[in-house]
Design an enzyme around this catalytic site. Structure first.
Site, PDB file in Angstrom:
ATOM      1  N   ASN A 298       4.667   2.000   9.950  1.00  0.00           N
ATOM      2  CA  ASN A 298       5.821   0.868   9.129  1.00  0.00           C
ATOM      3  C   ASN A 298       6.938   1.686   8.017  1.00  0.00           C
ATOM      4  O   ASN A 298       8.349   1.064   8.260  1.00  0.00           O
ATOM      5  CB  ASN A 298       5.644  -0.941   9.673  1.00  0.00           C
ATOM      6  CG  ASN A 298       5.385  -0.040   8.419  1.00  0.00           C
ATOM      7  OD1 ASN A 298       4.031   0.354   8.183  1.00  0.00           O
ATOM      8  ND2 ASN A 298       5.119  -1.806   7.427  1.00  0.00           N
TER       9      ASN A 298
ATOM     10  N   ARG B  94       4.520   8.304  -0.940  1.00  0.00           N
ATOM     11  CA  ARG B  94       3.674   7.269  -2.021  1.00  0.00           C
ATOM     12  C   ARG B  94       2.483   7.847  -2.437  1.00  0.00           C
ATOM     13  O   ARG B  94       1.583   7.849  -2.943  1.00  0.00           O
ATOM     14  CB  ARG B  94       3.831   5.811  -1.676  1.00  0.00           C
ATOM     15  CG  ARG B  94       3.562   5.345  -2.385  1.00  0.00           C
ATOM     16  CD  ARG B  94       3.865   3.572  -2.109  1.00  0.00           C
ATOM     17  NE  ARG B  94       2.655   3.171  -1.367  1.00  0.00           N
ATOM     18  CZ  ARG B  94       3.322   1.878  -0.864  1.00  0.00           C
ATOM     19  NH1 ARG B  94       3.732   0.935  -1.265  1.00  0.00           N
ATOM     20  NH2 ARG B  94       1.916   0.550  -0.056  1.00  0.00           N
TER      21      ARG B  94
ATOM     22  N   SER C 292      -3.736  -1.349   8.996  1.00  0.00           N
ATOM     23  CA  SER C 292      -4.529  -2.462   8.865  1.00  0.00           C
ATOM     24  C   SER C 292      -5.614  -3.106   8.300  1.00  0.00           C
ATOM     25  O   SER C 292      -6.808  -2.013   8.150  1.00  0.00           O
ATOM     26  CB  SER C 292      -4.555  -2.405  10.470  1.00  0.00           C
ATOM     27  OG  SER C 292      -5.013  -1.934  10.961  1.00  0.00           O
TER      28      SER C 292
ATOM     29  N   GLU D   2      -4.445   0.491   1.260  1.00  0.00           N
ATOM     30  CA  GLU D   2      -2.918  -0.975   1.330  1.00  0.00           C
ATOM     31  C   GLU D   2      -3.228  -1.053   2.373  1.00  0.00           C
ATOM     32  O   GLU D   2      -3.188   0.091   3.690  1.00  0.00           O
ATOM     33  CB  GLU D   2      -1.985   0.344   0.831  1.00  0.00           C
ATOM     34  CG  GLU D   2      -2.168   1.485  -0.355  1.00  0.00           C
ATOM     35  CD  GLU D   2      -1.431  -0.072  -1.513  1.00  0.00           C
ATOM     36  OE1 GLU D   2      -1.424  -0.784  -1.179  1.00  0.00           O
ATOM     37  OE2 GLU D   2      -2.152   0.586  -2.666  1.00  0.00           O
ATOM     38  N   LEU D   3      -3.965  -2.697   2.571  1.00  0.00           N
ATOM     39  CA  LEU D   3      -3.963  -2.909   4.116  1.00  0.00           C
ATOM     40  C   LEU D   3      -3.053  -4.263   4.109  1.00  0.00           C
ATOM     41  O   LEU D   3      -1.975  -4.089   3.876  1.00  0.00           O
ATOM     42  CB  LEU D   3      -5.065  -3.494   3.722  1.00  0.00           C
ATOM     43  CG  LEU D   3      -6.701  -2.208   3.595  1.00  0.00           C
ATOM     44  CD1 LEU D   3      -7.775  -2.998   3.652  1.00  0.00           C
ATOM     45  CD2 LEU D   3      -6.827  -1.345   4.072  1.00  0.00           C
TER      46      LEU D   3
ATOM     47  N   CYS E 263       4.088  -4.941   5.183  1.00  0.00           N
ATOM     48  CA  CYS E 263       3.195  -5.545   5.000  1.00  0.00           C
ATOM     49  C   CYS E 263       3.594  -6.636   3.993  1.00  0.00           C
ATOM     50  O   CYS E 263       2.520  -6.746   4.103  1.00  0.00           O
ATOM     51  CB  CYS E 263       1.724  -4.589   3.989  1.00  0.00           C
ATOM     52  SG  CYS E 263       2.824  -3.497   3.469  1.00  0.00           S
TER      53      CYS E 263
ATOM     54  N   SER F  85       8.998  -3.936  -4.119  1.00  0.00           N
ATOM     55  CA  SER F  85       8.833  -2.697  -4.146  1.00  0.00           C
ATOM     56  C   SER F  85       9.594  -1.376  -5.261  1.00  0.00           C
ATOM     57  O   SER F  85      10.708  -2.090  -5.232  1.00  0.00           O
ATOM     58  CB  SER F  85       8.512  -1.940  -2.847  1.00  0.00           C
ATOM     59  OG  SER F  85       8.321  -2.476  -1.318  1.00  0.00           O
TER      60      SER F  85
ATOM     61  N   GLU G 245      -0.397   1.877  -5.913  1.00  0.00           N
ATOM     62  CA  GLU G 245       0.190   3.106  -5.235  1.00  0.00           C
ATOM     63  C   GLU G 245       1.254   2.532  -6.291  1.00  0.00           C
ATOM     64  O   GLU G 245       1.720   1.545  -6.137  1.00  0.00           O
ATOM     65  CB  GLU G 245       0.640   3.448  -3.727  1.00  0.00           C
ATOM     66  CG  GLU G 245      -0.797   4.321  -3.003  1.00  0.00           C
ATOM     67  CD  GLU G 245      -0.035   4.013  -1.690  1.00  0.00           C
ATOM     68  OE1 GLU G 245       0.375   3.276  -1.342  1.00  0.00           O
ATOM     69  OE2 GLU G 245      -1.095   5.108  -1.230  1.00  0.00           O
TER      70      GLU G 245
HETATM   71  P1  NAP Z   1      -3.435   0.573  11.711  1.00  0.00           P
HETATM   72  O1  NAP Z   1      -3.112   1.174  13.423  1.00  0.00           O
HETATM   73  O2  NAP Z   1      -4.523   0.277  10.560  1.00  0.00           O
HETATM   74  O3  NAP Z   1      -3.228   2.052  11.502  1.00  0.00           O
HETATM   75  C1  NAP Z   1      -2.815   2.573  10.626  1.00  0.00           C
HETATM   76  C2  NAP Z   1      -3.066   4.082  10.527  1.00  0.00           C
HETATM   77  O4  NAP Z   1      -4.794   4.605  10.760  1.00  0.00           O
HETATM   78  C3  NAP Z   1      -2.551   5.128  11.646  1.00  0.00           C
HETATM   79  O5  NAP Z   1      -2.126   6.058  11.129  1.00  0.00           O
HETATM   80  C4  NAP Z   1      -4.409   5.417  12.629  1.00  0.00           C
HETATM   81  O6  NAP Z   1      -3.734   5.925  13.987  1.00  0.00           O
HETATM   82  C5  NAP Z   1      -5.363   5.553  11.841  1.00  0.00           C
HETATM   83  N1  NAP Z   1      -6.217   4.496  12.453  1.00  0.00           N
HETATM   84  C6  NAP Z   1      -6.620   3.677  13.303  1.00  0.00           C
HETATM   85  N2  NAP Z   1      -7.621   3.825  13.900  1.00  0.00           N
HETATM   86  C7  NAP Z   1      -8.410   4.972  12.716  1.00  0.00           C
HETATM   87  C8  NAP Z   1      -9.685   4.739  13.418  1.00  0.00           C
HETATM   88  N3  NAP Z   1     -10.538   4.267  13.375  1.00  0.00           N
HETATM   89  N4  NAP Z   1     -10.109   6.164  12.006  1.00  0.00           N
HETATM   90  C9  NAP Z   1      -9.065   6.596  11.310  1.00  0.00           C
HETATM   91  N5  NAP Z   1      -7.555   6.445  10.982  1.00  0.00           N
HETATM   92  C10 NAP Z   1      -7.644   5.160  12.107  1.00  0.00           C
HETATM   93  O7  NAP Z   1      -2.002   0.342  11.608  1.00  0.00           O
HETATM   94  P2  NAP Z   1      -0.638   0.351  12.118  1.00  0.00           P
HETATM   95  O8  NAP Z   1      -0.085  -0.916  12.872  1.00  0.00           O
HETATM   96  O9  NAP Z   1       0.159   1.470  12.103  1.00  0.00           O
HETATM   97  O10 NAP Z   1       0.462  -0.013  10.490  1.00  0.00           O
HETATM   98  C11 NAP Z   1       0.623  -1.620  10.262  1.00  0.00           C
HETATM   99  C12 NAP Z   1      -0.104  -1.646   9.443  1.00  0.00           C
HETATM  100  O11 NAP Z   1      -0.161  -1.093   7.871  1.00  0.00           O
HETATM  101  C13 NAP Z   1       0.377  -3.825   8.849  1.00  0.00           C
HETATM  102  O12 NAP Z   1      -1.561  -3.784   9.266  1.00  0.00           O
HETATM  103  C14 NAP Z   1       0.682  -3.813   7.479  1.00  0.00           C
HETATM  104  O13 NAP Z   1       0.490  -4.894   6.805  1.00  0.00           O
HETATM  105  C15 NAP Z   1      -0.248  -2.078   6.980  1.00  0.00           C
HETATM  106  N6  NAP Z   1       0.391  -1.604   5.905  1.00  0.00           N
HETATM  107  C16 NAP Z   1       0.246  -2.092   4.829  1.00  0.00           C
HETATM  108  C17 NAP Z   1       0.885  -1.754   3.613  1.00  0.00           C
HETATM  109  C18 NAP Z   1       0.532  -1.864   2.021  1.00  0.00           C
HETATM  110  O14 NAP Z   1       0.284  -0.820   1.076  1.00  0.00           O
HETATM  111  N7  NAP Z   1      -0.776  -2.381   1.734  1.00  0.00           N
HETATM  112  C19 NAP Z   1       2.399  -0.705   3.326  1.00  0.00           C
HETATM  113  C20 NAP Z   1       2.639  -0.309   5.066  1.00  0.00           C
HETATM  114  C21 NAP Z   1       1.614  -0.956   6.387  1.00  0.00           C
HETATM  115  P3  NAP Z   1      -3.298   6.272  15.439  1.00  0.00           P
HETATM  116  O15 NAP Z   1      -1.561   5.511  15.054  1.00  0.00           O
HETATM  117  O16 NAP Z   1      -2.964   7.387  15.679  1.00  0.00           O
HETATM  118  O17 NAP Z   1      -3.721   5.413  15.462  1.00  0.00           O
END
Ligand code: NAP
Length: 484
Positions: free
Chosen positions: A159, A167, A237, A258-259, A292, A448, A465
């Site tokens: 995203n 960061r 996530s 950072e979830l 997020c 942010s 972060e």
């Molecule tokens: P995601 O599905 O959790 O994926 C994030 C990263 O993890 C991707 O690079 C993904 O790779 C990788 N990944 C997935 N499964 C994995 C596993 N089993 N082992 C290791 N790595 C794995 O999240 P997203 O859909 O990309 O992003 C949206 C989420 O991010 C939302 O929940 C949002 O709130 C959160 N977010 C949080 C913050 C914060 O600062 N708190 C900031 C931005 C976003 P692949 O793409 O190759 O599967």
């Protein structure tokens, strides 16, 4: 290999390892899709487990040299990366739009925010302090030095493909760590462009390695199993964060998480409604709702509910939707699954009695569009108040007292950010202190800032972060007991 998808910006499409751009060891590649058209726009090397292990090797070879590089020199390279990214901000923004879908305005905002992490950590690199004091017994001195923690695995979401990478890379490099960046598979091109900028800025070979891979679980597990890897920094996530924490636990690896978020936005009865509407628009619609920090639940005091809903609905209805490069205020969502999820959450809320004020429907394809939507009378218990929406939908919920608003806001496993709108600062501060979140925005819809500690409590994360804290995540304190 490389792509000229964006005029004036050559983006490598292989893996960055040890300063060289290399294909995956099995020759595999995967497609990158433009969410505005659902068409393939590039393909990228698909890192294997063997590539992952080779990345650790490259990071290990560079580790001692980088840790010993003078902080001033690390700072100079980060500053050069800031300059290069700033010079190319429009091209990098266009690249983000093409693979992520967000509006060009949002993408440009992201590139500027992303570049700032290089500048901020260039400034922090030379200010890592230790500590010295006398032991309470008076017997000796307690000396504490901060050392780079070691090789770091950085995993980022789609995203904010530039900012979530910088960061992490900014503070890691400032602290003297070498890194392996595993970007999200939806948006690997931006990460590769950031890698190319860092190489051009003079980052020594092997200090930054970029490993796109669709085998995220396998490559992460292989990297974390190597005893030389001492840090995991993950943004994504909560579900994947939990899995990674379990893997990291097997090797007792320091983990920053950072979830997900489920941000409440509270409009108290004495709020300036126009300020609250403007704040809600930013908090909800920055990045098309795919943040997020996005306001996921909007709680409005009964006294201002009608005025807020009318003005907020009108502002949401006025947003243009379309391809991010065509000047639209809201671009497509990242993929078809994201549209399905948003649609399901809206249907569930409507079935339970929510009223659609504006929007409430998918947009026209072939891209992945959803109309900016406001739902009123959303009942407590609707799925949409429990889950991250990650789309342009705003549920509005009524409350009668500050205590009720605080209780509703805290009724979630998440705790990333909250927003409070009130003309009475003391009241807003009282409410802020009662909210279970790592960050609070008062009378503003965005928090942010590279200079501030960003992060969540509860299941929204561990660690911070940005700010000075962000750098400390990449250091270990070493205590030396000294007699002299
Ligand atoms: P995601 O599905 O959790 O994926 C994030 C990263 O993890 C991707 O690079 C993904 O790779 C990788 N990944 C997935 N499964 C994995 C596993 N089993 N082992 C290791 N790595 C794995 O999240 P997203 O859909 O990309 O992003 C949206 C989420 O991010 C939302 O929940 C949002 O709130 C959160 N977010 C949080 C913050 C914060 O600062 N708190 C900031 C931005 C976003 P692949 O793409 O190759 O599967």
């Amino acid at each position: 290999m490389s792509t000229e998808l964006v005029a004036g910006l050559t983006v490598p499409t292989d893996l960055l390892r040890g300063g060289a751009w290399v294909g995956a060891q099995d020759g595999g590649r995967f497609d990158v899709i433009d969410p505005a058209t659902a068409e393939t726009i590039a393909d990228v090397a698909n890192g294997t487990v063997a590539d992952a292990l080779a990345s650790v090797e490259a990071a290990a070879e560079a580790a001692a040299g980088w840790a010993a590089t003078a902080p001033r020199e690390r700072a100079r390279i980060l500053l050069r990366a800031f300059d290069l990214m700033t010079e190319r901000e429009e091209q990098v923004a266009e690249l983000i739009v093409r693979e992520n879908g967000k509006s060009f305005t949002d993408a440009l905002g992201e590139v500027r925010y992303a570049a700032e992490f290089f500048r901020w950590y260039a400034e922090e690199a030379v200010r890592v302090s230790g500590e010295i004091r006398t032991a309470p017994s008076g017997a000796n001195r307690i000396m504490v030095v901060r050392q780079p923690i070691g090789i770091a695995l950085l995993i980022t979401p789609w995203n904010f493909p530039a900012a979530m990478a910088t960061r992490k890379i900014g503070p890691a490099l400032a602290a003297g760590c070498t890194v392996i960046l595993k970007p999200a598979s939806e948006t690997p091109l931006t990460a590769l462009a950031v890698g190319a900028i860092l190489a051009e800025a003079g980052v020594p070979d092997g200090v930054v390695n970029v490993l796109p891979s669709r085998r995220s679980g396998a490559v992460a597990a292989a990297i974390l199993a190597d005893p030389r890897v001492r840090k995991l920094s993950f943004t994504g996530s909560t579900e994947v964060g939990r899995t990674l924490l379990k893997t990291a636990a097997d090797h007792v690896i320091s983990s920053s998480m950072e979830l997900g978020g489920n941000a409440p936005l509270l409009v108290l009865e004495d709020a300036d409604v126009d300020v609250a509407v403007a704040g809600a628009m930013v908090a909800k619609m920055r990045n098309g709702g795919e943040a997020c920090t996005a306001a996921n639940r909007i709680y409005v005091h009964r006294a201002v509910l009608a005025e807020f809903t009318e003005k907020f609905g009108a502002a949401m209805a006025a947003l243009s939707v379309g391809p991010g490069m065509d000047g639209a205020a809201v671009g497509p969502l990242v993929n078809a699954a994201a549209v399905d999820k948003v649609d399901e959450l809206v249907s569930d809320a409507v079935q339970r009695g929510a009223r659609v004020v504006v929007g409430g429907a998918r947009g026209e394809g072939p891209g992945y569009y959803y109309a900016p939507t406001v739902l009123a009378d959303v009942p407590v218990g609707a799925q949409i108040t429990d889950e991250e929406i990650f789309g342009p939908v705003a549920p509005v919920i009524t409350f009668d007292t500050d205590e009720e608003a605080i209780r509703l806001a805290n009724a979630t496993e998440y705790g990333l950010v909250a927003y409070v709108f009130s003309k009475d600062l003391a009241r807003a501060l009282r409410v802020s202190e009662a909210l279970e979140s790592g960050m609070v925005g008062i009378n503003r819809g965005v928090v942010s800032d590279p200079a501030a500690p960003f992060g969540g409590v509860k299941q929204s994360g561990i660690g911070r972060e940005g700010g000075h804290e962000g750098l400390l995540e990449y250091t270990e304190s070493k205590y030396i007991a000294v007699d002299w």
